[in-house]
Design a protein around this motif. Sequence first.
Motif, PDB file in Angstrom:
ATOM      1  N   LYS A  55      70.334 -45.687 -25.156  1.00  0.00           N
ATOM      2  CA  LYS A  55      69.483 -46.064 -26.291  1.00  0.00           C
ATOM      3  C   LYS A  55      69.574 -47.563 -26.559  1.00  0.00           C
ATOM      4  CE  LYS A  55      71.733 -43.420 -29.148  1.00  0.00           C
ATOM      5  NZ  LYS A  55      72.842 -42.928 -28.326  1.00  0.00           N
ATOM      6  N   ASP A  56      69.961 -48.318 -25.550  1.00  0.00           N
ATOM      7  CA  ASP A  56      70.147 -49.763 -25.738  1.00  0.00           C
ATOM      8  C   ASP A  56      68.796 -50.428 -26.028  1.00  0.00           C
ATOM      9  OD1 ASP A  56      72.500 -51.894 -24.952  1.00  0.00           O
ATOM     10  OD2 ASP A  56      70.500 -52.735 -24.671  1.00  0.00           O
ATOM     11  N   PRO A  57      68.782 -51.411 -26.938  1.00  0.00           N
ATOM     12  CA  PRO A  57      67.501 -52.070 -27.234  1.00  0.00           C
ATOM     13  C   PRO A  57      66.950 -52.889 -26.063  1.00  0.00           C
ATOM     14  CG  PRO A  57      69.300 -53.148 -28.414  1.00  0.00           C
ATOM     15  CD  PRO A  57      69.867 -51.907 -27.813  1.00  0.00           C
ATOM     16  N   TYR A  58      67.780 -53.182 -25.065  1.00  0.00           N
ATOM     17  CA  TYR A  58      67.278 -53.945 -23.906  1.00  0.00           C
ATOM     18  C   TYR A  58      66.824 -52.943 -22.845  1.00  0.00           C
ATOM     19  CZ  TYR A  58      66.786 -58.159 -21.119  1.00  0.00           C
ATOM     20  OH  TYR A  58      66.269 -59.225 -20.407  1.00  0.00           O
ATOM     21  N   PRO A  59      65.532 -52.937 -22.482  1.00  0.00           N
ATOM     22  CA  PRO A  59      64.983 -51.826 -21.691  1.00  0.00           C
ATOM     23  C   PRO A  59      65.727 -51.549 -20.385  1.00  0.00           C
ATOM     24  CG  PRO A  59      63.237 -53.278 -22.462  1.00  0.00           C
ATOM     25  CD  PRO A  59      64.523 -53.924 -22.847  1.00  0.00           C
ATOM     26  N   ARG A  60      66.126 -52.600 -19.649  1.00  0.00           N
ATOM     27  CA  ARG A  60      66.749 -52.337 -18.353  1.00  0.00           C
ATOM     28  C   ARG A  60      68.076 -51.592 -18.514  1.00  0.00           C
ATOM     29  NH1 ARG A  60      70.317 -55.244 -14.597  1.00  0.00           N
ATOM     30  NH2 ARG A  60      70.075 -54.093 -12.658  1.00  0.00           N
ATOM     31  N   ILE A  61      68.805 -51.947 -19.586  1.00  0.00           N
ATOM     32  CA  ILE A  61      70.117 -51.311 -19.787  1.00  0.00           C
ATOM     33  C   ILE A  61      69.922 -49.847 -20.155  1.00  0.00           C
ATOM     34  CG2 ILE A  61      72.243 -51.406 -21.154  1.00  0.00           C
ATOM     35  CD1 ILE A  61      71.611 -54.474 -21.450  1.00  0.00           C
ATOM     36  N   ALA A  62      68.887 -49.567 -20.960  1.00  0.00           N
ATOM     37  CA  ALA A  62      68.607 -48.171 -21.320  1.00  0.00           C
ATOM     38  C   ALA A  62      68.300 -47.359 -20.061  1.00  0.00           C
ATOM     39  CB  ALA A  62      67.429 -48.123 -22.290  1.00  0.00           C
ATOM     40  N   THR A  63      67.564 -47.948 -19.130  1.00  0.00           N
ATOM     41  CA  THR A  63      67.248 -47.251 -17.881  1.00  0.00           C
ATOM     42  C   THR A  63      68.517 -46.945 -17.102  1.00  0.00           C
ATOM     43  OG1 THR A  63      65.245 -48.584 -17.820  1.00  0.00           O
ATOM     44  CG2 THR A  63      65.794 -47.379 -15.823  1.00  0.00           C
ATOM     45  N   ILE A  64      69.412 -47.937 -17.023  1.00  0.00           N
ATOM     46  CA  ILE A  64      70.668 -47.721 -16.273  1.00  0.00           C
ATOM     47  C   ILE A  64      71.478 -46.618 -16.946  1.00  0.00           C
ATOM     48  CG2 ILE A  64      72.839 -48.789 -15.529  1.00  0.00           C
ATOM     49  CD1 ILE A  64      71.317 -51.497 -15.568  1.00  0.00           C
ATOM     50  N   GLY A  65      71.539 -46.663 -18.292  1.00  0.00           N
ATOM     51  CA  GLY A  65      72.295 -45.637 -19.017  1.00  0.00           C
ATOM     52  C   GLY A  65      71.755 -44.251 -18.722  1.00  0.00           C
ATOM     53  N   ARG A  66      70.433 -44.118 -18.691  1.00  0.00           N
ATOM     54  CA  ARG A  66      69.855 -42.801 -18.416  1.00  0.00           C
ATOM     55  C   ARG A  66      70.165 -42.368 -16.992  1.00  0.00           C
ATOM     56  NH1 ARG A  66      65.447 -44.861 -21.644  1.00  0.00           N
ATOM     57  NH2 ARG A  66      64.178 -45.349 -19.823  1.00  0.00           N
ATOM     58  N   ARG A  67      70.142 -43.339 -16.070  1.00  0.00           N
ATOM     59  CA  ARG A  67      70.455 -43.004 -14.677  1.00  0.00           C
ATOM     60  C   ARG A  67      71.881 -42.486 -14.541  1.00  0.00           C
ATOM     61  NH1 ARG A  67      68.842 -47.602 -10.354  1.00  0.00           N
ATOM     62  NH2 ARG A  67      66.963 -48.219 -11.454  1.00  0.00           N
ATOM     63  N   ALA A  68      72.792 -43.166 -15.258  1.00  0.00           N
ATOM     64  CA  ALA A  68      74.205 -42.767 -15.165  1.00  0.00           C
ATOM     65  C   ALA A  68      74.393 -41.380 -15.759  1.00  0.00           C
ATOM     66  CB  ALA A  68      75.072 -43.777 -15.899  1.00  0.00           C
ATOM     67  N   LEU A  69      73.727 -41.110 -16.886  1.00  0.00           N
ATOM     68  CA  LEU A  69      73.867 -39.790 -17.501  1.00  0.00           C
ATOM     69  C   LEU A  69      73.318 -38.713 -16.567  1.00  0.00           C
ATOM     70  CD1 LEU A  69      72.942 -40.474 -21.233  1.00  0.00           C
ATOM     71  CD2 LEU A  69      75.169 -39.846 -20.325  1.00  0.00           C
ATOM     72  N   SER A  70      72.216 -39.030 -15.878  1.00  0.00           N
ATOM     73  CA  SER A  70      71.660 -37.997 -14.997  1.00  0.00           C
ATOM     74  C   SER A  70      72.595 -37.737 -13.825  1.00  0.00           C
ATOM     75  CB  SER A  70      70.269 -38.393 -14.524  1.00  0.00           C
ATOM     76  OG  SER A  70      70.363 -39.443 -13.597  1.00  0.00           O
ATOM     77  N   LEU A  71      73.391 -38.748 -13.451  1.00  0.00           N
ATOM     78  CA  LEU A  71      74.361 -38.548 -12.358  1.00  0.00           C
ATOM     79  C   LEU A  71      75.403 -37.490 -12.718  1.00  0.00           C
ATOM     80  CD1 LEU A  71      75.450 -42.004 -10.928  1.00  0.00           C
ATOM     81  CD2 LEU A  71      74.344 -40.136  -9.724  1.00  0.00           C
ATOM     82  N   ILE A  72      75.770 -37.454 -14.013  1.00  0.00           N
ATOM     83  CA  ILE A  72      76.822 -36.505 -14.380  1.00  0.00           C
ATOM     84  C   ILE A  72      76.210 -35.269 -15.023  1.00  0.00           C
ATOM     85  CG2 ILE A  72      78.645 -38.213 -14.618  1.00  0.00           C
ATOM     86  CD1 ILE A  72      78.114 -38.179 -17.645  1.00  0.00           C
ATOM     87  N   GLY A  73      74.906 -35.126 -14.858  1.00  0.00           N
ATOM     88  CA  GLY A  73      74.281 -33.879 -15.289  1.00  0.00           C
ATOM     89  C   GLY A  73      73.740 -33.891 -16.699  1.00  0.00           C
ATOM     90  N   VAL A  74      73.647 -35.052 -17.330  1.00  0.00           N
ATOM     91  CA  VAL A  74      73.064 -35.086 -18.674  1.00  0.00           C
ATOM     92  C   VAL A  74      71.692 -35.713 -18.522  1.00  0.00           C
ATOM     93  CG1 VAL A  74      73.312 -35.953 -21.006  1.00  0.00           C
ATOM     94  CG2 VAL A  74      75.334 -35.431 -19.658  1.00  0.00           C
ATOM     95  N   GLU A  75      70.674 -34.882 -18.540  1.00  0.00           N
ATOM     96  CA  GLU A  75      69.359 -35.421 -18.217  1.00  0.00           C
ATOM     97  C   GLU A  75      68.583 -35.776 -19.471  1.00  0.00           C
ATOM     98  OE1 GLU A  75      66.372 -36.532 -15.530  1.00  0.00           O
ATOM     99  OE2 GLU A  75      68.401 -35.878 -15.154  1.00  0.00           O
ATOM    100  N   GLN A  76      68.566 -34.836 -20.421  1.00  0.00           N
ATOM    101  CA  GLN A  76      67.676 -35.054 -21.547  1.00  0.00           C
ATOM    102  C   GLN A  76      68.496 -35.037 -22.825  1.00  0.00           C
ATOM    103  OE1 GLN A  76      64.140 -33.475 -20.864  1.00  0.00           O
ATOM    104  NE2 GLN A  76      63.207 -33.821 -22.819  1.00  0.00           N
ATOM    105  N   VAL A  77      68.304 -36.023 -23.642  1.00  0.00           N
ATOM    106  CA  VAL A  77      69.060 -36.068 -24.884  1.00  0.00           C
ATOM    107  C   VAL A  77      68.072 -35.850 -26.014  1.00  0.00           C
ATOM    108  CG1 VAL A  77      70.413 -37.500 -26.390  1.00  0.00           C
ATOM    109  CG2 VAL A  77      70.820 -37.558 -23.960  1.00  0.00           C
ATOM    110  N   VAL A  78      68.256 -34.787 -26.733  1.00  0.00           N
ATOM    111  CA  VAL A  78      67.324 -34.452 -27.814  1.00  0.00           C
ATOM    112  C   VAL A  78      68.100 -34.514 -29.109  1.00  0.00           C
ATOM    113  CG1 VAL A  78      65.749 -32.716 -28.671  1.00  0.00           C
ATOM    114  CG2 VAL A  78      66.220 -32.872 -26.230  1.00  0.00           C
ATOM    115  N   MET A  79      67.569 -35.171 -30.095  1.00  0.00           N
ATOM    116  CA  MET A  79      68.303 -35.262 -31.351  1.00  0.00           C
ATOM    117  C   MET A  79      67.862 -34.140 -32.279  1.00  0.00           C
ATOM    118  SD  MET A  79      69.671 -37.708 -30.164  1.00  0.00           S
ATOM    119  CE  MET A  79      70.877 -37.387 -31.386  1.00  0.00           C
ATOM    120  N   LYS A  80      68.847 -33.488 -32.888  1.00  0.00           N
ATOM    121  CA  LYS A  80      68.516 -32.493 -33.917  1.00  0.00           C
ATOM    122  C   LYS A  80      69.113 -32.993 -35.218  1.00  0.00           C
ATOM    123  CE  LYS A  80      68.170 -28.374 -31.123  1.00  0.00           C
ATOM    124  NZ  LYS A  80      69.032 -28.372 -29.963  1.00  0.00           N
TER     125      LYS A  80
END
Length: 1363
Positions: free
Chosen positions: A865-890
């Motif tokens: 959720k980083d405000p800098y777009p490239r970092i947010a992309t990297i963060g999502r990539r890393a999460l998908s590596l360990i099996g966390v694909e979609q983050v939904v807020m409730k």
Amino acid sequence: MALGDLMASRLVHSSSSSPSPSPSRSTAAAPAPPLPNHHHHHQNHNHAGDGLLAANGPEPRNGLEADADVEKPAPPAYLPQVVVLCEQRHEPDGIDEAAAAAAGPSTSGLVSKWRPKDRMKTGCVALVVCLNISVDPPDVIKISPCARMECWIDPFSMAPPKALDTIGKTLHSQYERWQPKARYKLKLDPTVEEVKNLCNTCRKYARSERVLFHYNGHGVPKPTSNGEIWVFNKSYTQYIPLPITDLESWLKTPSIYVFDCSVAGIIVKAFLERLDWSSSSSASAQKDCILLAACEAHQSLPQSAEFPADLFTACLTTPIKMALHWFCKRSLLRDSLDLSLIDQIPGRQNDRKTLLGELNWIFTAITDTIAWNVLPHDLFQRLFRQDLLVASLFRNFLLAERIMRSASCTPVSYPLLPPTHQHHMWDAWDMAAEICLSKLPELIADPNAEFQPSPFFTEQLTAFEVWLDHGSEDKKPPEQLPIVLQVLLSQSHRFRALVLLGRFLDMGPWAVDLALSVGIFPYVLKLLQTSAMELRQILVFIWTKILSLDKSCQVDLVKDGGHAYFVRFLDSLDAYPEQRAMAAFVLAVIVDGHRTGQEACMNAGLIDVCLRHLQPENPHDSHTEPLLLQWLCLCLGKLWEDFPDVQLLSLQTNTPEFVICLLSEPQPEVRAAAVFALGTLLDTTSNGADDDSDDDEKVKAEINVVRSLLQISSDASPLVRSEVAIALTRFALGHNKHLKSVVAEYWKPQSNSLLKSLPSLANISNPSNVYSPNNILQGSIGPVLRVGSDSSAAGRDGRISTSSPIATSSIMHGSPQSDDSSQHSDSGILLRENASNGGLGYTRSRPVDNVIYSQFISTMCSFAKDPYPRIATIGRRALSLIGVEQVVMKNTRFNSGGAHRGETSASNFGMARSSSWLDTNSGSNLIKFRTPPVSPPQHDYLPGLRRVCSMEFGQHPINSPDGLADPLLSSAAAPSNAELSILPQSTIYNWSCGHFSRPLLTGSDDNEESNARREERERVALDYIAKCQRSSACKMTSQIASWDTRFELGTKTALLLPFSPIVVAADENEQIRVWNYDDALPVNSYQNHNWSDRGLSKLLLINELDESLLLAASSDGNVRVWKNFAQKGGQKLVTAFSSVQGHRAAGHSIVIDWQQQSGYLYASGDMSSILVWDLDKEQLLSTIQSSGDSAISSLSASQVCSGHFAAGFADGSVRIYDVRSPDRVVYMARPHAPRTEKVVGIGFQPGFDPYKIVSASQAGDIQFLDVRRAAEPYLTIEAHRGSLTALAVHRHAPVVASGSAKQMIKVFSLEGEQLTIIRYQPSFMGQRIGSVNCLSFHPYKSLLAAGTGDNGLVSIYAEENYK
């Protein structure tokens, strides 16, 4: 000029990407001196001399209560000199992968063209001499006297057989001087059969090397029109024709032919025709065939007795002698000089310190220069740089063209060369020849006379220097470049030539390419073997320039052992740090992706050298030059990148500790480079060592590295954060199995009936129960953990679950003891081992790792959720590596007295597994991120529990697409290629390389331009300020503009630009719009970001006297800084970060202010501390405990005293802080008592008095305080009854303005007099202006912008006489 001085003086102020802080400009622009010591602090932040009272006598007891009785003279106008966020790293696309890759050294493009495709040598020489002395051929009519000399021998001076033999041997020796290592075969007056055997033998010897065929046909008829040459029969009674086709079929390619006979052009013609129509001969065969012929097809050889008979051969094999003979007969020396002296020129041709050697050297330099300037580059490479003998023959061919044209004869070549006989460099040769010949008689008379070198090379270097002073990429390249190359051979001129060459290479990659194409490479490679101390700095500079263009040179350097030269230089303390940084750069390129280079540098002790210089030589010194630190780190990172042996060795020998120390350096480039070095130590292939393996030490060291990386995950610089995200992604790949199992703990199926009966944390309504730390741990979470049938008892009812990934934890962030214990780890999971008293079945052998794993997951969620777009992309990539694909807020709400209405408190990360998650709502696999809602305001009873966070995973379908019931828990395989390919690439190395490809020795012209703009703006600003200070009553009665922003939610904040008629406004939806109020035209409109979670806090202008940047602060604490925001569609994100990292409890009420002269950004809100960010260093400078019981509702930074700011609180109290004083709070008051409504606005009073502040409360009263007197206000204005919404204080004019929800604006003087009241919108049927959301004065003029809430209007008011 010592190069040390040259390089030092120029490199210290090297180009802007150098990570050292930009020196603040001198403050000369202000007419009177500014307050003492105010101008240099952003350089070192040493504020000792910058006290609040520096201008006003001794420091009083508490730093603020000065003697009130003494009248102070008004200080002069002071304009801040600090400029931030304008370094190279802030260029848009600065850390973009593609842009960074382009900046790094290339391995293709310009590069490959300069290298000779394939070096070649002439291995065999066939000499065929057909003289048949004393018998003239039938088709030749000789004149008298006639040219007779062959190889400088008169054939009639001895018996014909002996003469023929002598001439043959002489020709052999003449050729041998040019290529001593070749095999020579000589045939005198041969038959066809002998020529055939000769050719076959030569080709056999030469194999794939070149064969030279030299034909002298002075004793046989001219070649036939079919291109046949003549030889003899056995008995010498007949001439026998030999077709050129036969000759070619025997010699094959590669070959070079020299034809010294009349009408030799016919042979070349026949040869080319054959090449054209023989389809078998490929293009390469044509290329490998070179022909030199003495004259054109219709010409005969010159017969004049002033020339030798074999004039062409004499030019090709004895050029100096021939050139001097020819020159002598044409110069003024012809009467005075005996030609026989030319044969007695003292010295050897290969000894440059003798007359003959120097002449030969000058001749080589001149012919090389002519060729380089006249020929296309690829032809120059092929003829002059590929084969030594071919190069010599072509140099001498240029002389033949010059001399033979004077005898009306034009030599011919294939490939065809343009005419060069009139090139002006021949004049330089004539001059050198004349000087030499004039000295000759005395040198021969006195063999011991001292040899005086020719001024030729000195003059040519001067010409080159003149070109450097005026030349550029757009102008004709310097024609002296080949001469500079030749000069490198001479010790006497070498240093000067290298310095000039360095200056030339600094002009840009085009210059490096030119120098490489002229052939500089082998010379500078060879120079690395010299031990001359004075050459070290310039050689390192030159190699820096070469490698910044072409990485492929790494191979040659290692092959020649050149790396050792740079390791020694890097280790030498007598060189400037900037130059040692260049050596580190060269070594980094040598080891970049090059295993042989890595091994060689390891053996040369590079790691020890780097580590030794990472520590300051003297602990009390300020740290080393940032550029050097940056490159030492990058060099280490490249050394152990993808080199497991070295990684292991470094981890075991505690190497990372040295690098970890640099993570707090002030320069973002150094921090990013240190992160890169640590990140490349993390092995991506281990996949988390098995628990029983002996890799335990390694894993421990890796975990230690990751722990230090997690600590700087909230750095303000995107350059640093993106490297942290990339390094952590490597960790995710290497420890995939463990991370997945931590994530998978959430997936265990639960007994639903059991869980539904459990209390859900969200539903607990007793505040005392919820908020007491012990109760929340034992009373609420304990049972949930204990009842569960296994380790992860999670609420599956969609409410908050407090399941824990590991046994040792039940709180994900913050520890009850200290609110700021984790200011660096944004939403990091700080786990407390004693937190849960539930007994969980799931235990692990390394609980400490699990803490890190959980923190890792949490940090990656922050990155996603980083405000800098490239970092947010990297963060999502890393999460998908360990099996966390979609983050939904409730969102769930606390039903407790402490929460504001509508605020949500706990963030539930719904995390779904990577490849196969089906969400019933979205039905798609798109990654959607939303910012987590933030917690309620904290009170004393909740100091530690900053956020209770749960990760709630969607149920996983059993028959998943990939056929595994739960791929997450399947056996951990090594990362696949696909996984490695999605590993984001680090950009800091390539991006940093770009620094060295830019000019380092010259200041850029941009600086002059920006300085001029700055001076002009300062002049204008000082004029405006003087006007403001003179105006007694600023009655803002005239509405000069009204802008319907069309914001649906009304205008949240507005800002007037200082030097253009432009107003910037934004709304709650973070839509930013820019409008020109003079022309009433929209200028630009854009979205601050694309997230669903929106809310804007404030707009601020940074660097207003320079290239202004727009800072947009969102209400969640994210800060984004834009450049070119006032160009249509031109806005570019300069930087972005979260200003309340680790303090997400700040609520949607972030308050923020900017102080230009210190470069500090102050941020706070609904939390117990104030964060001070240094935007020059892009670092958190300090966290100040607000020491108030309630939230901070407004902040204002002093424009006079650097480091001072005032804060207004929600309970009506006011405090002034000084970043530099030990106890931080320097003043405290409750001016609005007994009322306790929040302080809506606070500000330092206009002008330069640092002791007076204005505070406005929601209740409607405005209080004027003098901090030197007492806590009581000295003036109170009851401005609005109970509805004050905005306060603006002018920086220089003596006015304040307030706005109310009851649709009016009032302007007051500093004495409390109401100057203006604005109620109606005059333009549109007397419509009211609406509830006032924001007020903002122009920085220097008497202009006021007001933004309203209901209808989104922005109105601008001025004095009556406003022009």
